[in-house]
Scaffold this motif. Structure first.
Motif, PDB file in Angstrom:
ATOM      1  N   ASN A 113      46.512  71.970  72.228  1.00  0.00           N
ATOM      2  CA  ASN A 113      46.137  73.261  72.804  1.00  0.00           C
ATOM      3  C   ASN A 113      45.031  73.063  73.835  1.00  0.00           C
ATOM      4  O   ASN A 113      45.198  72.351  74.796  1.00  0.00           O
ATOM      5  N   LYS A 114      43.871  73.630  73.612  1.00  0.00           N
ATOM      6  CA  LYS A 114      42.786  73.516  74.592  1.00  0.00           C
ATOM      7  C   LYS A 114      41.758  72.463  74.205  1.00  0.00           C
ATOM      8  O   LYS A 114      40.728  72.332  74.880  1.00  0.00           O
TER       9      LYS A 114
ATOM     10  N   THR B 281      44.802  70.281  85.348  1.00  0.00           N
ATOM     11  CA  THR B 281      45.136  71.550  84.706  1.00  0.00           C
ATOM     12  C   THR B 281      46.093  72.336  85.599  1.00  0.00           C
ATOM     13  O   THR B 281      46.535  71.844  86.637  1.00  0.00           O
ATOM     14  N   LYS B 282      46.385  73.534  85.184  1.00  0.00           N
ATOM     15  CA  LYS B 282      47.308  74.367  85.958  1.00  0.00           C
ATOM     16  C   LYS B 282      46.789  74.622  87.374  1.00  0.00           C
ATOM     17  O   LYS B 282      47.576  74.726  88.326  1.00  0.00           O
ATOM     18  N   ASP B 283      45.453  74.672  87.534  1.00  0.00           N
ATOM     19  CA  ASP B 283      44.883  75.040  88.834  1.00  0.00           C
ATOM     20  C   ASP B 283      43.904  74.015  89.402  1.00  0.00           C
ATOM     21  O   ASP B 283      43.622  74.057  90.604  1.00  0.00           O
TER      22      ASP B 283
ATOM     23  N   SER C 109      52.703  73.710  92.855  1.00  0.00           N
ATOM     24  CA  SER C 109      53.180  74.736  91.924  1.00  0.00           C
ATOM     25  C   SER C 109      54.670  74.539  91.651  1.00  0.00           C
ATOM     26  O   SER C 109      55.454  74.293  92.573  1.00  0.00           O
TER      27      SER C 109
ATOM     28  N   ALA D  41      41.119  74.337  78.892  1.00  0.00           N
ATOM     29  CA  ALA D  41      42.406  75.040  78.772  1.00  0.00           C
ATOM     30  C   ALA D  41      43.373  74.626  79.867  1.00  0.00           C
ATOM     31  O   ALA D  41      42.988  74.130  80.928  1.00  0.00           O
ATOM     32  N   ASN D  42      44.665  74.822  79.584  1.00  0.00           N
ATOM     33  CA  ASN D  42      45.758  74.688  80.557  1.00  0.00           C
ATOM     34  C   ASN D  42      45.905  73.268  81.117  1.00  0.00           C
ATOM     35  O   ASN D  42      46.245  73.092  82.286  1.00  0.00           O
TER      36      ASN D  42
ATOM     37  N   VAL E 230      47.821  70.016  81.893  1.00  0.00           N
ATOM     38  CA  VAL E 230      49.238  69.667  82.008  1.00  0.00           C
ATOM     39  C   VAL E 230      49.451  68.154  82.131  1.00  0.00           C
ATOM     40  O   VAL E 230      50.561  67.665  81.909  1.00  0.00           O
TER      41      VAL E 230
END
Length: 750
Positions: free
Chosen positions: A104-105, A141-143, A167, A124-125, A127
């Motif tokens: 998870n995080k 991460t996602k961003d 993305s 968090a997030n 990947v």
């Protein structure tokens, strides 16, 4: 994997540089399959990760039980398994047995041996993540992009934002340059029949990101510059290009390109590995390997290494990689330096050959040289002076020619002066060595160069004792081994400490006091009443073995090594060795073969054992002894005698020590126990009696650890068909016995 990469198409093997695997200049090893390891099923292969060429990590989920298996490809039997909680991802530290776990995080660094959480942080997030050094994790991460210096106590630090072009892609890898000034992210996504690759290139110094369409990015350092490499594929998948850009250093902003030749349609590069040798290895989705030189951006070879996708891999520092296929097969691929020389000659690219020969210290085979030179080549009146002057230049510049210090234009001019044809397809270094070959052949009388201002000399292989005393270094390389060998000196050791390799060794016996030794045990042999005295029994005669390096030769070789390298544990560089070996007047092809056989770790220099091997091979070559095709065919007795005396404790492995400790009493094994043990080998009692007489050095009817090792060694020798000495051990045989080349002893017969 299957979602990203499609099915196979028809293969076109007619394209340039394509070679079958056995003809390509690479070493290819199928090490093992991860599914052969306990607990790993085919469905677990997809969870495999690699952070270095020395660690493979496989996550296993079985009936809601989570575990991790760590395998060192270099030691495939050394498998470590530990249970973990339910996690999303596991990666192992590149050099230590530490696990990074992601759930998870939460990110955690765990010591699986001590079952201890070393570090923990919340992010968090996430990947994708990987170790970018031995202390830092790169986290995508996602961003955003973060770096976490795990052992500093600080939280992850944001490096930059992710570019929007990433993305919707699956992040496959994250790379940094060696100076940590540049990073790159690679993401892939399927668009119809095409695999699109998106790269984010980021500069720390400028704090700028640049999106690039491409695949398999990586960084490399060469000639004072940092190079960024990536592959681009055209929109219709018809062409692929390797792009190499200098982002830092002496050649900043310089760009090179090379067309990537794809034997199969719709193939795309998956990963790129660049070693310190400057050789690029590009792996494609359909298992093809492109080997390209970074400096010239030229193809060396193209071959197929597997029908499966290599979905995870890690570089070998010197060059090459270790990878895992979708079916779990672990592969190791390296450049084959000994094969590369012959391959380059066939490739017939003088520029590439020149660059690789200088940078990688490759030995090229010398071209065919005629056994006689026509007098007409040297009898033209207007050529007499220039020929004589040119051959004098060859004499004076012999070392420079051997080292390849002449430029190509300089060598061509020298060939013109000599009225010789410059050999096509050969580098300037090889062409230079051909001239030295001709000169040496003239000195040996195998060819005659008329009107060249050179005396004709025929070198004798017999030793000159007077010059040997005055100039030992020159004469040794011409020495006849049989005349320098002396008869084996045999003796019966009355104590194990009389053997030189034991005399400086502390006792390995147990600290508890020895049991009383009855007088009637003195000279006791539990396997026979008296030692064998049959004079017709076979004896070991090592004095007539031309391959064995005698003690006298060892002393001479050791003296030569000391002159070139004061540190006995140091190395003699290749150029120094060439200068020494060239005085043997052997031909360049033979010296090249000797170098190939002696430089066994292919590092371009010789340690003392390799130097001894080379010196002795030179002696044998001067006696017209045929050189083996490769190092694996060298006689074992030769390798053993080249290693020299070594403390016998180097061959004690854990099993022997444990067996002795379990069964000893007061630091000794009894004669009765040894008798029962030795008879299990099913060797004749007469031979076992011989072995007891050799091993029980102090004749007390008991064996300490050192004596037991001697006995185990001789039993193993007999089981392998080797002879055992009657009752005397010569110094040479003692050297053989204590050589580390035997490796750990093993009670295979107990």
């Amino acid at each position: 994997i299957n979602a990203e990469y499609g099915g196979l198409m028809s293969e076109d093997t007619s394209i340039p540089f394509f070679k079958p695997l056995n003809e390509a200049p690479i070493n290819f090893f199928e090490l093992f399959n991860v599914t052969d390891k306990e607990g790993i099923q085919p469905e677990n292969v997809a969870s495999t990760t690699m952070q270095s060429a020395s660690s493979i990590c496989v996550k296993i989920v079985d009936n809601n039980t989570n575990s991790v298996v760590i395998i060192d490809p270099n030691k495939p039997d050394d498998v470590f398994t530990t249970k973990v909680a339910a996690v999303d991802s596991t990666i192992v530290h590149p050099t230590e047995r530490l696990l990074a776990l992601r759930a998870n995080k939460w990110l955690q660094l765990v010591n699986p041996v001590e079952r201890k959480v070393e570090k923990s942080v919340e992010l968090a997030n996430v990947v994708f993540w990987r170790w970018i050094s031995t202390s830092t994790l790169g986290i995508i991460t996602k961003d955003d992009v973060y770096h976490w210096d795990v052992f500093s106590g600080h939280n992850p630090v944001k490096v930059c934002d992710r570019v929007s072009q990433l993305s919707g892609t699956h992040i496959r890898d994250y790379k940094t340059s060696a100076n940590y000034k540049w990073t790159s992210i690679i993401g892939v996504a399927r668009k119809g029949d095409r695999i699109e690759g998106k790269i984010q290139l980021y500069s720390f110094e400028r704090n700028i990101s640049q999106p690039i369409e491409g695949h398999a990015p990586n960084f490399a350092d060469l000639n004072g510059s940092t190079w960024f490499c990536y592959a681009s594929v055209s929109a219709d998948n018809s062409t692929a290009t390797l792009n190499i850009i200098a982002v830092d250093g002496n050649e900043k902003h310089k760009k090179r390109t090379c067309e990537l030749l794809m034997p199969i349609e719709n193939d795309v590069p998956v990963s790129t590995h660049i070693g310190q040798n400057g050789i690029i290895f590009i792996i494609t989705q359909f298992g093809y390997l492109h080997v390209i030189d970074l400096e010239l951006t030229k193809y060396i070879a193209l071959t197929s290494i597997t029908e499966d996708t290599i979905f995870v891999s890690a570089p070998i520092h010197e060059g090459g990689f270790v990878g895992v296929t979708a079916t779990g097969q672990v592969l190791k691929v390296e450049l084959n330096y000994s094969k590369l020389g012959h391959y380059l000659v066939q490739l017939n690219d003088a520029e590439l050959t020149d660059i690789l020969q200088r940078r990688l210290h490759i030995t090229l085979p010398a071209p065919e040289v005629p056994t006689n030179i026509a007098l007409d080549d040297f009898q033209q009146p207007d050529k007499h002076t220039s020929i004589s002057g040119a051959w004098s230049e060859v004499v004076n510049m012999r070392t420079a020619l051997l080292d390849g210090d002449y430029s190509k234009s300089g060598v061509r001019k020298l060939y013109e002066k000599l009225n010789l044809h410059f050999p096509a397809g050969y580098s300037s270094k090889t062409a230079s060595q051909v001239l030295v070959y001709l000169l040496d052949a003239h000195n040996q009388g195998t060819i005659i160069i008329k009107d060249a201002g050179l005396p004709t000399q025929v070198t004798s292989t017999k030793p000159n004792t007077s010059s040997h005393n005055n100039n030992q270094e020159e004469d040794l390389l011409k020495y006849d081994v049989s005349e320098i060998s002396s008869p084996s000196i045999s003796r019966t050791p009355t104590s194990l400490s009389q053997i030189p390799s034991f005399s400086q060794t502390p006792s390995l016996s147990q600290p508890n006091p020895a049991p009383p030794r009855p007088d009637n045990l003195a000279g006791y042999n539990p396997l026979m009443t008296n030692p064998p005295s049959n004079p017709s029994a076979p004896k070991i005669d090592i004095s007539n073995d031309p391959w064995r390096i005698t003690e006298e030769l060892r002393q001479l070789y050791d003296g030569f090594f000391a002159k070139a390298q004061k540190d006995p544990h140091g190395y003699i560089e290749g150029t120094t060795a060439r200068d020494m070996f060239s005085r043997s007047h052997l031909s360049i092809p033979i010296l090249a073969k000797i170098w190939e056989l002696s430089d066994q770790d292919r590092d371009g220099k010789l340690n003392k054992q390799e130097f001894f091997i080379a010196m002795h091979l030179i002696n044998l070559a001067r006696k017209n002894v045929e050189m083996p095709a490769n190092a694996s065919l060298l006689p074992q007795s030769f390798i053993e005698s080249a290693s020299g005396p070594t403390n016998v404790r180097t061959v004690i492995n854990a099993e022997i020590k444990k067996f002795f400790d379990t069964n000893q009493s007061g630091g000794f094994l009894t004669g009765a126990f040894c008798k029962d043990l030795f008879l299990k080998s099913k060797l004749p009692a007469l031979e076992l009696g011989q072995i007891w007489g050799l091993s029980d050095a102090d004749k007390d009817g008991l064996l300490n650890l050192e004596e037991f090792i001697v006995a185990v060694y001789f039993i193993q020798s007999r089981l392998k068909g080797k002879n055992v000495p009657q009752s005397n051990l010569s110094p040479e045989y003692t050297t053989l016995l204590t050589s580390p080349c035997f490796g750990p002893l093993d009670l295979i017969w107990k």
